[in-house]
Design a protein around this motif. Structure first.
Motif, PDB file in Angstrom:
ATOM      1  N   ALA A 223       0.844  -1.188   0.000  1.00 43.44           N
ATOM      2  CA  ALA A 223       0.000   0.000   0.000  1.00 43.44           C
ATOM      3  C   ALA A 223       0.885   1.245   0.000  1.00 43.44           C
ATOM      4  O   ALA A 223       1.822   1.351   0.786  1.00 43.44           O
ATOM      5  N   GLU A 225       1.361   5.335  -2.412  1.00 41.13           N
ATOM      6  CA  GLU A 225       1.108   6.044  -3.657  1.00 41.13           C
ATOM      7  C   GLU A 225       2.017   5.584  -4.794  1.00 41.13           C
ATOM      8  O   GLU A 225       1.649   5.640  -5.960  1.00 41.13           O
ATOM      9  N   ASN A 267     -17.558  -3.588  -4.861  1.00 44.51           N
ATOM     10  CA  ASN A 267     -17.088  -2.527  -3.980  1.00 44.51           C
ATOM     11  C   ASN A 267     -16.008  -1.692  -4.664  1.00 44.51           C
ATOM     12  O   ASN A 267     -15.153  -2.215  -5.378  1.00 44.51           O
ATOM     13  N   SER A 270     -10.426   0.822  -2.462  1.00 43.66           N
ATOM     14  CA  SER A 270      -9.991   1.907  -1.578  1.00 43.66           C
ATOM     15  C   SER A 270      -8.658   2.468  -2.039  1.00 43.66           C
ATOM     16  O   SER A 270      -7.899   1.820  -2.758  1.00 43.66           O
ATOM     17  N   THR A 271      -8.369   3.659  -1.595  1.00 41.61           N
ATOM     18  CA  THR A 271      -7.091   4.287  -1.943  1.00 41.61           C
ATOM     19  C   THR A 271      -5.969   3.629  -1.145  1.00 41.61           C
ATOM     20  O   THR A 271      -6.206   2.936  -0.151  1.00 41.61           O
ATOM     21  N   ASP A 273      -3.869   5.088   0.797  1.00 41.68           N
ATOM     22  CA  ASP A 273      -3.844   5.625   2.160  1.00 41.68           C
ATOM     23  C   ASP A 273      -4.886   4.944   3.040  1.00 41.68           C
ATOM     24  O   ASP A 273      -4.632   4.654   4.217  1.00 41.68           O
ATOM     25  N   GLU A 274      -6.056   4.681   2.485  1.00 45.10           N
ATOM     26  CA  GLU A 274      -7.109   4.023   3.258  1.00 45.10           C
ATOM     27  C   GLU A 274      -6.682   2.618   3.670  1.00 45.10           C
ATOM     28  O   GLU A 274      -6.924   2.184   4.796  1.00 45.10           O
ATOM     29  N   ILE A 275      -6.040   1.902   2.758  1.00 46.39           N
ATOM     30  CA  ILE A 275      -5.571   0.555   3.072  1.00 46.39           C
ATOM     31  C   ILE A 275      -4.490   0.600   4.139  1.00 46.39           C
ATOM     32  O   ILE A 275      -4.501  -0.164   5.108  1.00 46.39           O
ATOM     33  N   GLU A 277      -3.933   2.899   6.404  1.00 43.09           N
ATOM     34  CA  GLU A 277      -4.510   3.278   7.692  1.00 43.09           C
ATOM     35  C   GLU A 277      -5.264   2.113   8.323  1.00 43.09           C
ATOM     36  O   GLU A 277      -5.232   1.928   9.544  1.00 43.09           O
ATOM     37  N   ALA A 278      -5.954   1.330   7.514  1.00 39.03           N
ATOM     38  CA  ALA A 278      -6.687   0.181   8.046  1.00 39.03           C
ATOM     39  C   ALA A 278      -5.729  -0.861   8.616  1.00 39.03           C
ATOM     40  O   ALA A 278      -5.974  -1.433   9.681  1.00 39.03           O
ATOM     41  N   TYR A 282      -6.279  -1.610  12.560  1.00 44.87           N
ATOM     42  CA  TYR A 282      -7.047  -2.796  12.924  1.00 44.87           C
ATOM     43  C   TYR A 282      -6.116  -3.971  13.190  1.00 44.87           C
ATOM     44  O   TYR A 282      -5.409  -4.431  12.294  1.00 44.87           O
TER      45      TYR A 282
END
Length: 289
Positions: A223, A225, A267, A270-271, A273-275, A277-278, A282
């Motif tokens: 993950a 950019e 679905n 996701s970007t 960054d979203e991945i 952060e997850a 989590y």
């Protein structure tokens, strides 16, 4: 299976009519110096599904699990009961995955749960937790890989297995999947490798041995950019042969097959960054049957 075996990618087979029949099918050899093929562009486009490829980093990780199975099988004495092996899964519907009210473990070995009970629940809980450990990002660095393998395997198989795994996780292999040659993650990227059990099934149990099937889904990729290998998903089933050693269940051998795989939903991807952060936000679970 030998180190020269070839495996076809599982993520580009066009399940549910979504995969294009014109895609090129590729084959990857592990370990080796051939580059792992590109996974396409980074996370992205609005309201569209990520492109599927016939080869993925997920499959490479699956090959590593198969490598574990091959080495462990080679260390077996071969004196098992053939009749028991032929029994296969128990007849009837699977038992529901529900809380039993019994604490799954009494301790831990490093970060891995330990002290499973010598019963059906204990064997299934051990197999699920061991699948998680062997599919984790820790397997890509030597020190943590050695700790994981020794924690979940019978010591009779661990030494030889580690020798072969160290060859498989070569600097060239790690570089090909986007990591640094020592297994660390390049700056600005987040490496993801997680296995999540969906369910377990006890196929056979006889005193100090048990065979457990673990149906899993997995996430793996990079993950960030600048990533050219975005995080993708796979489905597979691991079959573990466990042996009761020194008061706990340990893996004697294991094997893996693809699926069962559901049809992918629509679905939005996701970007990066979203991945990332997850993954950071989590944590994982201690799995119990």
């Amino acid at each position: 299976m030998s180190f020269g075996d070839e495996y076809e990618g599982g993520s580009g087979r066009g399940r549910g009519g979504r995969g294009g029949t014109g895609r090129t099918r590729t084959r990857t050899r592990l370990p080796g110096n051939e580059p792992v093929d590109d996974f396409g562009d980074g996370f992205g486009g609005p309201a569209r599904r990520p492109p599927r490829t016939s080869r993925s980093l997920v499959t490479v990780v699956g090959v590593v699990v198969l490598l574990i199975a091959a080495i462990a099988f080679a260390n077996r004495s071969g004196d098992g009961d053939g009749d028991d092996a032929a029994k296969g899964p128990r007849e009837g519907a699977a038992a529901p995955t529900a809380a039993t009210g019994t604490k799954p473990v009494t301790g831990k070995n490093g970060t891995i749960p330990a002290g499973f009970a010598q019963d059906e629940q204990g064997a299934q809980s051990a197999a699920a937790n061991y699948a998680v450990a062997l599919g984790s990002a820790g397997m890509f660095q030597k020190e943590s890989r050695h700790a994981i393998v020794r924690a979940v395997h019978d010591s009779a198989a661990a030494d030889r297995l580690l020798t072969e795994l160290d060859k498989a996780y070569s600097p060239g292999f790690l570089k090909n999947i986007g990591l640094n040659e020592d297994g660390s993650t390049p700056p600005g990227l987040t490496f993801v490798s997680r296995t999540m059990p969906v369910g377990t099934q006890l196929a056979d149990m006889n005193g100090g041995t048990a065979t457990v099937e673990v149906w899993c889904t997995g996430l793996v990729g990079m993950a960030g950019e600048t990533s050219t290998k975005p995080v993708t998903q796979t489905w597979f089933t691991i079959t573990q042969e466990l042996v009761w050693v020194d008061g706990d269940w340990k893996i004697r051998s294991s094997s893996q097959k693809e699926g069962p795989t559901p049809v992918s939903g629509d679905n939005r991807a996701s970007t990066a960054d979203e991945i990332a952060e997850a993954v950071a936000g989590y944590g994982g679970f201690t799995y119990a049957r």
